[in-house]
Structure formats: structure tokens, C-alpha cells
Design a protein around this motif. Structure first.
Motif, PDB file in Angstrom:
ATOM      1  N   ALA A 170       5.736  -4.999  -5.990  1.00 52.53           N
ATOM      2  CA  ALA A 170       4.353  -5.026  -6.460  1.00 52.53           C
ATOM      3  C   ALA A 170       4.234  -5.813  -7.760  1.00 52.53           C
ATOM      4  O   ALA A 170       3.282  -6.588  -7.943  1.00 52.53           O
ATOM      5  CB  ALA A 170       3.849  -3.595  -6.657  1.00 52.53           C
ATOM      6  N   GLY A 216       2.863  -1.524   5.612  1.00 48.31           N
ATOM      7  CA  GLY A 216       1.870  -1.425   4.552  1.00 48.31           C
ATOM      8  C   GLY A 216       0.468  -1.202   5.083  1.00 48.31           C
ATOM      9  O   GLY A 216      -0.329  -0.446   4.501  1.00 48.31           O
ATOM     10  N   THR A 217       0.155  -1.839   6.207  1.00 46.42           N
ATOM     11  CA  THR A 217      -1.155  -1.645   6.834  1.00 46.42           C
ATOM     12  C   THR A 217      -1.284  -0.240   7.395  1.00 46.42           C
ATOM     13  O   THR A 217      -2.325   0.418   7.243  1.00 46.42           O
ATOM     14  CB  THR A 217      -1.370  -2.682   7.941  1.00 46.42           C
ATOM     15  OG1 THR A 217      -1.310  -3.996   7.376  1.00 46.42           O
ATOM     16  CG2 THR A 217      -2.707  -2.486   8.630  1.00 46.42           C
ATOM     17  N   LEU A 233       9.706  -0.981  -3.944  1.00 46.06           N
ATOM     18  CA  LEU A 233       8.288  -1.256  -3.750  1.00 46.06           C
ATOM     19  C   LEU A 233       7.612  -1.596  -5.078  1.00 46.06           C
ATOM     20  O   LEU A 233       6.764  -2.485  -5.143  1.00 46.06           O
ATOM     21  CB  LEU A 233       7.597  -0.056  -3.103  1.00 46.06           C
ATOM     22  CG  LEU A 233       7.890   0.175  -1.613  1.00 46.06           C
ATOM     23  CD1 LEU A 233       7.202   1.442  -1.143  1.00 46.06           C
ATOM     24  CD2 LEU A 233       7.442  -1.015  -0.778  1.00 46.06           C
ATOM     25  N   LEU A 271       0.200   2.452   6.412  1.00 50.52           N
ATOM     26  CA  LEU A 271       0.115   3.419   5.324  1.00 50.52           C
ATOM     27  C   LEU A 271      -1.097   3.189   4.425  1.00 50.52           C
ATOM     28  O   LEU A 271      -1.349   3.983   3.517  1.00 50.52           O
ATOM     29  CB  LEU A 271       1.385   3.352   4.469  1.00 50.52           C
ATOM     30  CG  LEU A 271       2.671   3.839   5.136  1.00 50.52           C
ATOM     31  CD1 LEU A 271       3.884   3.500   4.283  1.00 50.52           C
ATOM     32  CD2 LEU A 271       2.603   5.337   5.397  1.00 50.52           C
ATOM     33  N   ARG A 272      -1.816   2.074   4.665  1.00 48.61           N
ATOM     34  CA  ARG A 272      -2.977   1.713   3.844  1.00 48.61           C
ATOM     35  C   ARG A 272      -2.602   1.605   2.366  1.00 48.61           C
ATOM     36  O   ARG A 272      -3.286   2.133   1.478  1.00 48.61           O
ATOM     37  CB  ARG A 272      -4.112   2.717   4.056  1.00 48.61           C
ATOM     38  CG  ARG A 272      -4.633   2.741   5.484  1.00 48.61           C
ATOM     39  CD  ARG A 272      -5.806   3.664   5.659  1.00 48.61           C
ATOM     40  NE  ARG A 272      -6.302   3.642   7.028  1.00 48.61           N
ATOM     41  CZ  ARG A 272      -7.323   4.368   7.476  1.00 48.61           C
ATOM     42  NH1 ARG A 272      -7.948   5.191   6.636  1.00 48.61           N
ATOM     43  NH2 ARG A 272      -7.709   4.289   8.732  1.00 48.61           N
ATOM     44  N   LEU A 273      -1.517   0.909   2.123  1.00 47.52           N
ATOM     45  CA  LEU A 273      -1.071   0.708   0.748  1.00 47.52           C
ATOM     46  C   LEU A 273      -1.990  -0.290   0.043  1.00 47.52           C
ATOM     47  O   LEU A 273      -2.609  -1.138   0.685  1.00 47.52           O
ATOM     48  CB  LEU A 273       0.362   0.167   0.738  1.00 47.52           C
ATOM     49  CG  LEU A 273       1.445   1.089   1.296  1.00 47.52           C
ATOM     50  CD1 LEU A 273       2.793   0.369   1.271  1.00 47.52           C
ATOM     51  CD2 LEU A 273       1.516   2.387   0.519  1.00 47.52           C
ATOM     52  N   PRO A 274      -2.077  -0.231  -1.282  1.00 50.54           N
ATOM     53  CA  PRO A 274      -2.853  -1.226  -2.021  1.00 50.54           C
ATOM     54  C   PRO A 274      -2.241  -2.617  -1.845  1.00 50.54           C
ATOM     55  O   PRO A 274      -1.044  -2.766  -1.570  1.00 50.54           O
ATOM     56  CB  PRO A 274      -2.767  -0.753  -3.470  1.00 50.54           C
ATOM     57  CG  PRO A 274      -1.591   0.165  -3.517  1.00 50.54           C
ATOM     58  CD  PRO A 274      -1.497   0.802  -2.165  1.00 50.54           C
ATOM     59  N   SER A 297      12.375   7.989  -0.950  1.00 48.71           N
ATOM     60  CA  SER A 297      11.732   7.529  -2.184  1.00 48.71           C
ATOM     61  C   SER A 297      12.744   6.977  -3.175  1.00 48.71           C
ATOM     62  O   SER A 297      12.457   6.029  -3.904  1.00 48.71           O
ATOM     63  CB  SER A 297      10.939   8.675  -2.826  1.00 48.71           C
ATOM     64  OG  SER A 297       9.814   9.000  -2.034  1.00 48.71           O
ATOM     65  N   LEU A 342      10.978   3.552  -3.371  1.00 52.50           N
ATOM     66  CA  LEU A 342      10.003   3.447  -4.450  1.00 52.50           C
ATOM     67  C   LEU A 342      10.377   2.405  -5.495  1.00 52.50           C
ATOM     68  O   LEU A 342       9.539   1.561  -5.850  1.00 52.50           O
ATOM     69  CB  LEU A 342       9.801   4.818  -5.108  1.00 52.50           C
ATOM     70  CG  LEU A 342       8.637   4.908  -6.082  1.00 52.50           C
ATOM     71  CD1 LEU A 342       7.343   4.488  -5.415  1.00 52.50           C
ATOM     72  CD2 LEU A 342       8.511   6.325  -6.630  1.00 52.50           C
ATOM     73  N   LEU A 394       1.259  -3.866  -2.957  1.00 53.04           N
ATOM     74  CA  LEU A 394       2.382  -3.315  -2.214  1.00 53.04           C
ATOM     75  C   LEU A 394       2.374  -3.788  -0.763  1.00 53.04           C
ATOM     76  O   LEU A 394       3.416  -4.075  -0.183  1.00 53.04           O
ATOM     77  CB  LEU A 394       2.332  -1.784  -2.244  1.00 53.04           C
ATOM     78  CG  LEU A 394       2.580  -1.104  -3.582  1.00 53.04           C
ATOM     79  CD1 LEU A 394       2.357   0.395  -3.451  1.00 53.04           C
ATOM     80  CD2 LEU A 394       3.987  -1.379  -4.077  1.00 53.04           C
ATOM     81  N   ALA A 395       1.174  -3.863  -0.174  1.00 52.97           N
ATOM     82  CA  ALA A 395       1.068  -4.186   1.248  1.00 52.97           C
ATOM     83  C   ALA A 395       1.418  -5.636   1.537  1.00 52.97           C
ATOM     84  O   ALA A 395       2.048  -5.935   2.562  1.00 52.97           O
ATOM     85  CB  ALA A 395      -0.346  -3.879   1.744  1.00 52.97           C
TER      86      ALA A 395
END
Length: 300
Positions: free
Chosen positions: A269, A138-139, A265, A141-144, A258, A262, A147-148
Motif C-alpha cells: 500500500a 482485493g476485490t 500488504l 475482500l473490498r479492500l481500499p 496476518s 499484513l 491495497l487492492a
């Protein structure tokens, strides 16, 4: 760690015959397969780079890469371990866990049992082991945050297990998670999940340093070769090459995952958002840490 007891017994070291090559096998997923370090129509990767430095000039090295993209801890035990044991390696790298964190059915206890079985079989047959802890996807990919955070929680649990099993099986461990992936963007490939060619070379050099810092790194009668070069011989791909890779290969890679990633994920979230509203995020962290500890305790 006291929960692990004395750990499994190691096999008596087999003295290699004169001129016997170093047999090195690599087990794992796309990181060890070499994704991010293209050579010709395939991948090279850190394990192949390291293999070239495992013996001095004139000595032989037999390297087999059994890793494949998407592999889970359970697939190492079932699909890769039998082939690895048949090769009778002197050195075996086992690096896995990232894909397990990206599955909706993530089970830290099951992953612990599978990884322990793989490491135990390899060390029991006389292989010197290499392990590594992995950065949080997550870090990278810089996910929000919604999600991260759950992905980071799972990755911490996996790394906790890997650290404990490293001690249990007397492996050499590299903290891949601590390398400066986010601070030095050139170390990551275009997909931001896998190392670039330079990143793979960095991992190979660090593993070589670990081996060089031990007595008899590959057993009696074996000496290491010179360390891998500081940088790849070829220049890193430019932005046009990165875009072409994403258009021709990267898009397929993302699309293939995905359908599995997805929905999981999004569910994570939603659960994380609800927990944050209730102020239960810390409790989720404690539950995952406790699950990892219980998984390790179950090994005896």
C-alpha cells in the motif's frame, strides 16, 4: 502463443482396463481443499463434488484431494506432485496462485517455473488436466484501492501465466475469475475469500460442462456421469452460523495469516501510494505484465 513454441510432448494415452475406476487427484490450496463448504468436521469442496459426477452409476471413482490451505505454487511441485504421480491419475486438477500474490516475496517467474513443472509432469504421465484462473482477492475482500490495486496487478500476472500454460499443456480451463462472486453474495462464504457450498457446486458444474463438451473427456473407455446438482442438498447456513464459524474458526485463520500478510500488504500500500503521487501506477502495471511475459518466454 508463439513464445511457448510447440510445448512439451504428451504421453501416449493409456487405454484403461475394463472396469478400471476413474482416478482423479486435486492439487492446490484452500479453494481446492474445500474451505467454505463444511461437511462434518472437515471440508468437501468443488473437487469432491465433481468427483461424484465423473463416472456413470455403477462405475468407480477414486478421488484424492492433496490440496491444503496456504499452499504456494512451489509447494505443489515439492509436496503434492510426487503423491499425485504415484496415484497415476486419469484426471488432475491444478488450481493455485492466490497465496503467491499475498506474499511479500512474490516472484512471477518462480511461480511460472513451478507451475509449468507440475503441469508438465502430470500431462507427461498421461493425466488430463484441469486449470482455472482466480478472482482478485482485493476485490472479493473490498479492500481500499491502495491495497487492492497491487493485489489485482499480481493476480492478472498469475492468470496470464495460467492461461498460457493451459494452452502449452493442453488443459481444460475454467474462468473462475469470471463467475459472479461479487454480484451474487451467496456464492461466497463468510470470509469472502472462498466459495460457499453453493459456490463450490457452481465450480464443479462448470468443470463438468467443460469435460462433457469434449470428445472422450477422460480418455478412451470412460464416460461421464450426470452433472452435479444445481444447488447443495443442504440449505446455506444462516447469519448465526456464519458468525459462529467466524468466532470459532475464521478468526484463527485470519490471525494465522496476518503475521505474514499484513506487513506485506502495508508495504504494498505504501509503495502504491507513492507511485500514485508520482503518476507511476501505469508503469507498475506495465512492469508486472512484462515480467509475466518474460517468465513465459524463459520456458522456451
Amino acid at each position: 502463443m508463439s513464445m511457448l513454441g510447440a510445448g512439451p510432448a504428451r504421453a501416449t494415452e493409456r487405454r484403461p482396463a475394463p472396469g478400471e475406476p476413474v482416478r482423479f487427484v486435486a492439487l492446490g490450496d484452500s479453494l481446492t481443499e474445500g474451505v467454505g463448504d463444511p461437511v462434518g468436521d472437515g471440508w468437501r469442496g468443488w473437487a469432491a463434488v465433481l468427483a461424484h459426477s465423473l463416472a456413470p452409476e455403477g462405475a468407480g471413482v477414486e478421488f484424492t484431494n492433496l490440496a491444503f490451505s496456504g499452499a504456494l505454487a512451489s509447494e505443489l511441485t515439492v509436496r503434492q506432485l510426487p503423491a499425485a504421480l504415484a496415484l497415476r491419475p486419469r484426471l488432475a486438477a491444478v488450481v493455485v496462485g492466490g497465496n503467491d500474490t499475498l506474499r511479500s516475496g512474490f516472484d512471477i517467474r518462480a511461480a511460472t517455473l513451478e507451475l509449468d513443472a507440475t503441469l508438465g509432469e502430470l500431462s507427461g504421465h498421461g493425466a488430463r488436466l484441469l486449470t482455472a484462473c482466480l478472482p482478485d482477492p482485493g476485490t472479493l475482500l473490498r479492500l481500499p484501492a491502495p491495497l487492492a490495486r497491487p493485489l489485482a496487478r499480481r493476480m492478472r500476472a498469475v492468470n496470464t501465466v495460467v492461461h498460457a500454460l493451459t494452452a502449452r499443456h493442453r488443459a481444460l480451463h475454467l474462468h473462475i475469475a469470471d463467475l459472479p462472486w461479487c454480484q451474487e453474495r451467496r456464492l461466497l462464504s463468510v470470509d469472502r475469500l472462498h466459495p460457499s457450498a453453493e459456490g463450490h457446486h457452481l465450480i464443479a458444474r462448470r468443470f463438468h460442462e467443460l469435460l462433457a463438451g469434449t470428445d472422450r473427456p477422460l480418455g478412451a473407455g470412460h464416460r461421464l456421469g450426470p452433472p452435479p446438482v444445481a444447488e447443495p442438498a443442504e440449505p446455506p447456513p444462516g447469519r448465526a452460523a456464519d458468525l459462529w464459524w467466524m468466532a470459532t474458526q475464521g478468526t484463527r485463520w485470519v490471525a494465522a495469516r496476518s503475521t505474514d500478510l499484513l506487513p506485506g500488504l502495508l508495504a504494498l500500500a505504501a509503495s502504491e501510494g507513492a507511485a500514485r503521487v508520482r503518476g507511476a501506477t501505469g508503469r507498475h502495471d506495465e512492469q508486472m505484465a512484462r515480467a509475466a511475459a518474460q517468465a513465459l518466454a524463459s520456458l522456451g
